[in-house]
Design an enzyme around this catalytic site. Structure first.
Site, PDB file in Angstrom:
ATOM      1  N   HIS A 182       0.877  -1.179   0.000  1.00 13.28           N
ATOM      2  CA  HIS A 182       0.000   0.000   0.000  1.00 13.28           C
ATOM      3  C   HIS A 182       0.916   1.232   0.000  1.00 13.28           C
ATOM      4  CE1 HIS A 182      -2.744   2.966   1.860  1.00 13.28           C
ATOM      5  NE2 HIS A 182      -3.729   2.191   1.475  1.00 13.28           N
ATOM      6  N   ASP A 217       3.264  -4.402   8.100  1.00 13.51           N
ATOM      7  CA  ASP A 217       2.052  -3.614   7.893  1.00 13.51           C
ATOM      8  C   ASP A 217       0.880  -4.575   8.086  1.00 13.51           C
ATOM      9  OD1 ASP A 217      -0.228  -2.479   6.924  1.00 13.51           O
ATOM     10  OD2 ASP A 217       0.675  -1.644   5.118  1.00 13.51           O
ATOM     11  N   GLN A 240      -4.321  -5.060   7.313  1.00 13.36           N
ATOM     12  CA  GLN A 240      -5.343  -6.015   6.852  1.00 13.36           C
ATOM     13  C   GLN A 240      -5.268  -7.351   7.571  1.00 13.36           C
ATOM     14  OE1 GLN A 240      -7.740  -4.985   5.167  1.00 13.36           O
ATOM     15  NE2 GLN A 240      -6.947  -3.157   4.160  1.00 13.36           N
ATOM     16  N   LYS A 294     -10.368  -0.364  10.676  1.00 17.29           N
ATOM     17  CA  LYS A 294     -10.576  -1.544   9.826  1.00 17.29           C
ATOM     18  C   LYS A 294     -10.952  -2.767  10.660  1.00 17.29           C
ATOM     19  CE  LYS A 294      -7.120  -0.035   6.456  1.00 17.29           C
ATOM     20  NZ  LYS A 294      -7.898   0.457   5.312  1.00 17.29           N
ATOM     21  N   CYS A 301      -4.784   2.532  -3.585  1.00 14.68           N
ATOM     22  CA  CYS A 301      -3.508   2.975  -2.996  1.00 14.68           C
ATOM     23  C   CYS A 301      -2.397   1.956  -3.196  1.00 14.68           C
ATOM     24  CB  CYS A 301      -3.658   3.307  -1.514  1.00 14.68           C
ATOM     25  SG  CYS A 301      -4.804   4.633  -1.210  1.00 14.68           S
TER      26      CYS A 301
HETATM   27  N1  7TS Z   1      -1.684  -0.782   4.681  1.00 15.17           N
HETATM   28  C1  7TS Z   1      -2.610  -1.551   4.089  1.00 15.17           C
HETATM   29  C2  7TS Z   1      -2.254  -2.954   3.704  1.00 15.17           C
HETATM   30  C3  7TS Z   1      -3.879  -1.026   3.869  1.00 15.17           C
HETATM   31  O1  7TS Z   1      -4.804  -1.793   3.298  1.00 15.17           O
HETATM   32  C4  7TS Z   1      -4.179   0.302   4.250  1.00 15.17           C
HETATM   33  C5  7TS Z   1      -5.508   0.937   3.978  1.00 15.17           C
HETATM   34  C6  7TS Z   1      -3.174   1.044   4.880  1.00 15.17           C
HETATM   35  C7  7TS Z   1      -1.943   0.468   5.063  1.00 15.17           C
HETATM   36  C8  7TS Z   1      -3.395   2.426   5.375  1.00 15.17           C
HETATM   37  O2  7TS Z   1      -4.301   2.443   6.410  1.00 15.17           O
HETATM   38  P1  7TS Z   1      -4.757   3.839   7.045  1.00 15.17           P
HETATM   39  O3  7TS Z   1      -5.753   3.462   8.068  1.00 15.17           O
HETATM   40  O4  7TS Z   1      -3.524   4.475   7.584  1.00 15.17           O
HETATM   41  O5  7TS Z   1      -5.337   4.614   5.908  1.00 15.17           O
HETATM   42  N2  7TS Z   1      -6.189   0.392   2.886  1.00 15.17           N
HETATM   43  C9  7TS Z   1      -7.242   0.920   2.275  1.00 15.17           C
HETATM   44  C10 7TS Z   1      -7.876   0.299   1.209  1.00 15.17           C
HETATM   45  O6  7TS Z   1      -7.530  -0.777   0.723  1.00 15.17           O
HETATM   46  N3  7TS Z   1      -8.901   1.065   0.791  1.00 15.17           N
HETATM   47  O7  7TS Z   1      -8.959   2.148   1.582  1.00 15.17           O
HETATM   48  C11 7TS Z   1      -7.937   2.079   2.496  1.00 15.17           C
END
Ligand code: 7TS
Length: 416
Positions: A132, A209, A212, A235, A374
């Site tokens: 990401h 990371d 997910q 999430k 992303c």
């Molecule tokens: N890493 C992964 C694997 C992710 O899926 C996401 C967010 C992030 C980092 C960043 O998370 P945040 O909470 O800091 O934004 N993924 C997604 C997505 O797949 N669609 O919207 C956000």
């Protein structure tokens, strides 16, 4: 029946759905919501909403400062949430659990503090082609500043990490390996334990990371033996605005602070300051108090249902979804077969753009995401600019998969 089997048998989706008020709404008159976008953000159960509502109604105060009842209640709830989050991920102590805003901020914290203190000209950082942007750009910023060399574990056409390419890269004497535990596009669950062990044999640190993975599968930081691990509250049934950085205590102790201000200091003079202790050293300013408390409730909620049971349910849903999607002529689903992935199905159709697919599905109440999610470099690798992505969580049903499939047939009819 083992205890585990009893828990699996006890996973009652209709009861779980009853915990999420939003799942009862119609998106338009007569059209119920089919929410298949939990990879972007999950929905929130009453158990989380009510704890946050209660906090604001009864105990709202700033933390670690006042000696009045409200301040003590607020501080107690905030720190108790940290303890339960630490237990949820198997951290040795709550001092290793830092509240941030989200995964993105957690990774930036490591790059800007550990990275600036430890990386210099020519040092190698290993990432993967399936990251990401939030586990790419912070390292790119640091690489430009420190003249670092970024290298990438390649992704196979099946959507798995190529561990042979990783073995080769480890010969470059990397300082850190930062990788996603589960891809938000391919759904691939990477062999984190093996990747970490391999990094440690060459003396590299590791950052996982887990944006997910922590919401969907059991994750234990001590069993993984990772050095850093980042995830987001929103999430995993928690609110937006709060995330976690887990770090091994010795590493966090040695790292310089990230943001400066109140709370992160023990003592301040006009020209100098002394750091506060862990975890407060990395929590400058008034934090997202209600959100941290909400994340504590989310962790209780998930732990009560059982992460094994949640993983098992999503395995069943994704296996069914892949089977149904592959029936549809022209549908191409990216990523490996069900046994290697979590509940994510990103796909293309030859006759319609991802945005058109998403729009037509929305007309039937089916919420999926369209775009590069992303992960532009990963889409480039597969020679595409966008996919439509359906993603599943503990509250999704096979009936909802059927609605997705019906919607895709409708798209094909419109674009025929
Ligand atoms: N890493 C992964 C694997 C992710 O899926 C996401 C967010 C992030 C980092 C960043 O998370 P945040 O909470 O800091 O934004 N993924 C997604 C997505 O797949 N669609 O919207 C956000």
């Amino acid at each position: 029946m083992t205890l585990n089997e009893q828990k699996l048998a006890a996973l009652d989706i209709q009861k779980i759905r009853g915990d999420f008020p939003i799942l009862n709404r119609e998106v338009r008159s007569g059209i119920p919501l089919v929410y298949l976008d939990s990879t972007a953000t999950s929905q929130k159960p009453l158990q989380v909403l009510s704890v946050m509502d209660d906090y604001y109604r009864r105990s709202n105060a700033n933390i670690h400062r006042g000696i009045h009842v409200l301040a003590e209640e607020a501080t107690g709830a905030y720190e108790s949430a940290r303890e339960r989050i630490a237990a949820f991920i198997g951290a040795a102590t709550p001092k290793e659990v830092i509240y941030t805003r989200n995964t993105t901020e957690s990774i930036n914290l490591v790059a800007q503090t550990w990275g600036r203190a430890n990386l210099e000209n020519g040092d190698v950082v290993i990432l993967t082609e399936m990251e990401h942007h939030s586990n790419l750009v912070p390292w790119q910023i640091l690489a430009a500043e420190r003249n670092l060399r970024l290298e990438f574990i390649s992704v196979t056409p099946d959507g798995l990490l190529d561990l042979e390419s990783y073995t080769e890269l480890l010969k470059l004497d990397p300082k850190i390996v930062a990788f996603t535990h589960m891809s938000n596009v391919l759904g691939t669950i990477n062999p984190a334990r093996e990747i970490i062990q391999m990094a440690h044999t060459v003396g590299a640190l590791t950052l996982v990371d887990a944006a997910q993975s922590v919401p969907h599968i059991p994750v234990d930081v001590q069993a993984l033996d990772c050095d850093f691990l980042a995830f987001s509250g929103h999430k995993m049934c928690g609110p937006t605005g709060v995330g976690i950085l887990y770090g091994r205590r010795e590493l966090l102790e040695a790292m310089p602070p990230f943001l400066g201000g109140g709370e992160m200091i023990k003592r301040v003079e006009l020209r100098s300051f002394q750091n506060n202790e862990l975890p407060h050293k990395f929590e400058a300013g008034t934090p997202a108090i209600a959100e941290a408390i909400g994340l504590g409730a989310a962790v209780d909620y998930l732990a009560e249902i059982g992460m094994d049971a949640i993983e098992q349910h999503e395995q069943e849903i994704i296996a069914y979804a892949l089977e149904r999607l592959e029936e549809i002529p022209g549908v191409k689903v990216f990523g490996p077969e069900a046994q290697y992935k979590g509940g994510v199905a990103a796909f293309t159709l030859p006759e319609a753009h991802a945005h058109d697919i998403s729009q037509i599905l929305d007309s039937d109440g089916v919420a999926v995401r369209a775009g590069h999610h992303c992960a532009m470099p990963l889409h480039n690798k597969f020679g595409i600019t966008a996919t439509a992505r359906a993603s599943f969580y503990l509250y999704n049903t096979e009936e909802e998969v059927n609605k997705l499939v019906d919607g895709i047939y409708k798209v094909k009819k419109i674009f025929a």
